[in-house]
Scaffold this motif. Structure first.
Motif, short mmCIF file in Angstrom:
data_model
loop_
_atom_site.label_atom_id
_atom_site.label_comp_id
_atom_site.label_asym_id
_atom_site.label_seq_id
_atom_site.Cartn_x
_atom_site.Cartn_y
_atom_site.Cartn_z
N ASP A 131 0.82 -1.21 0.00
CA ASP A 131 0.00 0.00 0.00
C ASP A 131 0.86 1.26 0.00
O ASP A 131 0.49 2.27 -0.61
CB ASP A 131 -0.93 0.00 1.22
N LEU A 132 2.01 1.21 0.67
CA LEU A 132 2.92 2.35 0.64
C LEU A 132 3.41 2.60 -0.78
O LEU A 132 3.56 3.75 -1.20
CB LEU A 132 4.11 2.10 1.58
N GLY A 133 3.62 1.53 -1.54
CA GLY A 133 4.02 1.68 -2.94
C GLY A 133 2.93 2.34 -3.77
O GLY A 133 3.21 3.20 -4.62
N ILE A 134 1.68 1.98 -3.54
CA ILE A 134 0.56 2.59 -4.26
C ILE A 134 0.46 4.07 -3.91
O ILE A 134 0.30 4.93 -4.79
CB ILE A 134 -0.76 1.86 -3.92
N VAL A 135 0.58 4.38 -2.63
CA VAL A 135 0.53 5.78 -2.19
C VAL A 135 1.68 6.58 -2.80
O VAL A 135 1.48 7.71 -3.28
CB VAL A 135 0.56 5.86 -0.65
N SER A 136 2.87 6.00 -2.82
CA SER A 136 4.02 6.69 -3.42
C SER A 136 3.79 6.97 -4.89
O SER A 136 4.17 8.04 -5.41
CB SER A 136 5.29 5.85 -3.23
N GLY A 137 3.15 6.03 -5.59
CA GLY A 137 2.85 6.23 -7.01
C GLY A 137 1.87 7.38 -7.22
O GLY A 137 2.04 8.19 -8.15
N LEU A 138 0.84 7.47 -6.38
CA LEU A 138 -0.12 8.57 -6.50
C LEU A 138 0.56 9.91 -6.21
O LEU A 138 0.29 10.91 -6.91
CB LEU A 138 -1.28 8.35 -5.53
N ILE A 139 1.44 9.92 -5.23
CA ILE A 139 2.15 11.17 -4.91
C ILE A 139 3.08 11.56 -6.06
O ILE A 139 3.22 12.75 -6.38
CB ILE A 139 2.92 11.02 -3.59
N ASP A 140 3.69 10.58 -6.71
CA ASP A 140 4.53 10.89 -7.87
C ASP A 140 3.70 11.56 -8.97
O ASP A 140 4.15 12.52 -9.61
CB ASP A 140 5.18 9.62 -8.41
N GLN A 141 2.48 11.04 -9.21
CA GLN A 141 1.60 11.65 -10.22
C GLN A 141 1.24 13.08 -9.82
O GLN A 141 1.27 14.00 -10.66
CB GLN A 141 0.31 10.83 -10.36
N LEU A 142 0.88 13.26 -8.56
CA LEU A 142 0.53 14.58 -8.07
C LEU A 142 1.72 15.54 -8.19
O LEU A 142 1.57 16.68 -8.65
CB LEU A 142 0.07 14.48 -6.61
N ASP A 143 2.88 15.07 -7.81
CA ASP A 143 4.09 15.88 -7.88
C ASP A 143 4.38 16.31 -9.32
O ASP A 143 4.77 17.45 -9.59
CB ASP A 143 5.26 15.09 -7.31
N GLN A 144 4.20 15.39 -10.25
CA GLN A 144 4.45 15.71 -11.66
C GLN A 144 3.51 16.82 -12.15
O GLN A 144 3.95 17.75 -12.85
CB GLN A 144 4.29 14.46 -12.52
N GLU A 145 2.23 16.70 -11.80
CA GLU A 145 1.28 17.74 -12.22
C GLU A 145 1.66 19.09 -11.62
O GLU A 145 1.59 20.13 -12.30
CB GLU A 145 -0.14 17.36 -11.78
N LEU A 146 2.07 19.10 -10.37
CA LEU A 146 2.40 20.35 -9.70
C LEU A 146 3.68 20.97 -10.25
O LEU A 146 3.83 22.20 -10.28
CB LEU A 146 2.55 20.12 -8.19
N LYS A 147 4.61 20.12 -10.70
CA LYS A 147 5.86 20.64 -11.24
C LYS A 147 5.70 21.14 -12.68
O LYS A 147 6.19 22.21 -13.04
CB LYS A 147 6.94 19.55 -11.19
N GLU A 148 4.99 20.37 -13.52
CA GLU A 148 4.88 20.73 -14.94
C GLU A 148 3.86 21.85 -15.16
O GLU A 148 4.01 22.67 -16.06
CB GLU A 148 4.50 19.50 -15.75
N ARG A 149 2.79 21.85 -14.38
CA ARG A 149 1.76 22.90 -14.43
C ARG A 149 1.27 23.15 -15.85
O ARG A 149 1.14 24.31 -16.29
CB ARG A 149 2.28 24.18 -13.77
N GLN A 150 0.98 22.09 -16.56
CA GLN A 150 0.39 22.22 -17.88
C GLN A 150 -1.06 22.69 -17.74
O GLN A 150 -1.66 22.62 -16.66
CB GLN A 150 0.43 20.88 -18.62
N THR A 151 -1.64 23.15 -18.85
CA THR A 151 -3.03 23.57 -18.82
C THR A 151 -3.91 22.43 -18.30
O THR A 151 -3.81 21.29 -18.75
CB THR A 151 -3.49 23.96 -20.23
#
Length: 309
Positions: A131-151
């Motif tokens: 479950d920690l792996g699943i949570v880490s994956g979701l945070i990676d997705q969130l982090d990517q959106e926050l860093k790239e800030r595409q439309t």
């Protein structure tokens, strides 16, 4: 004086109310508070978490929520690694659909923070490696959106954040930890109230759901939620009534009955007590504008957790 971390120093200049801070490893920081909330995920190592005079040992898989007003710090760190998901409740306006039906949601965001000292942190959520792996994956997705800030990043980031909250809430609901199970039973009473608010609900049935005596249940509920269970029920009914006043053309008596009030005069008195306005004045003042904050203030829309012990 204990320093308070300011929103403008930790969130993006555009004001988006979610940010991620990775600590790999966590460095000494000092006792501090903050103007925002943190969802903390321990990803590795060990350490002590201090809140005032209390401390608890942390290890990989621990997950907990911190309110802004409570000072905290990390000590005795042995390669302690963690991820902080920062969120600003003043700006984070999200409907959570049926998330409030998950007792684990109420425990993670309201009950566990309020009971942390009483349970000596034994009631915390602890994720399995999977479950920690699943949570880490979701945070990676969130982090990517926050860093790239595409439309469209705002929509995408909030959707991933909601997936993260939903997954953690389900994980809490599946725990076998006895201390956590006790909080889950109390959370089931909140779910019952929010699902059955228009109907007659007695203290006896709520106490039975919580597996407590009526006296213990009232005391425990008030300690966790900041108000007695019947007061919470009244506030919940009024929140739904406020929405109906803004979103429908039903008359006040009909709305009172639909939300669990059998007496329209009693409904009007309670509505004024909670919102400061009569139902009619509330509708006239707010009908043409956005739903005001007092109409959105209930336990299942990321309510500000009670003051932590």
């Amino acid at each position: 004086m204990i320093p308070t971390l300011k929103k403008e120093h930790w969130f993006h200049p555009d004001g988006f109310p979610i940010a991620i801070e990775r600590r790999d490893p966590q460095e000494p920081f000092g006792l501090h508070a903050h103007e925002f909330f943190e969802l903390v995920i321990i990803t590795g190592g060990r350490g002590l978490h201090l809140t005032g005079t209390d401390s608890w040992t942390l290890s990989a898989g621990d997950v907990f929520v911190l309110g802004g007003a409570r000072p905290h710090d990390y000590r005795n760190m042995e390669e302690l690694r963690l991820i902080n998901v920062l969120f600003d409740l003043d700006k984070l306006q999200m409907k959570t659909a049926d998330l409030h039906k998950l007792p684990g949601y109420h425990v993670l965001f309201t009950l566990e923070p309020a009971w942390r000292e009483r349970h000596q942190f034994k009631s915390r959520l602890h994720l399995s490696p999977k479950d920690l792996g699943i949570v880490s994956g979701l945070i990676d997705q969130l982090d990517q959106e926050l860093k790239e800030r595409q439309t469209g990043f705002g929509f995408m980031a909030i959707s991933v954040f909601m997936q993260l909250i939903g997954f953690l809430s389900r994980c809490y609901g599946q725990t076998q930890n006895p201390d956590s199970r006790a909080l889950l039973r109390l959370a089931e009473t909140i779910t019952h109230l929010e699902s059955r608010y228009p109907t007659e609900i007695t203290l006896e049935e709520l106490a039975n759901i919580a597996h407590m005596s009526k006296r213990s249940f009232i005391r425990t509920f008030e300690a966790a939620m900041g108000m007695p269970p019947i007061t919470y029920l009244i506030h919940l009914r009024i929140q739904h009534a406020a929405r109906l006043l803004l979103q429908s053309d039903e008359n006040i008596t009909t709305i009172a009955i639909q939300t669990g009030f059998n007496d329209s005069n009693y409904f009007s008195r309670q509505f004024r007590k909670v919102t400061g306005l009569s139902p009619r004045a509330f509708r006239q003042k707010n009908r043409s504008g956005p739903i005001p904050p007092e109409a959105n203030r209930t336990g299942h829309y990321f309510q500000t957790p009670p003051k932590q012990s």
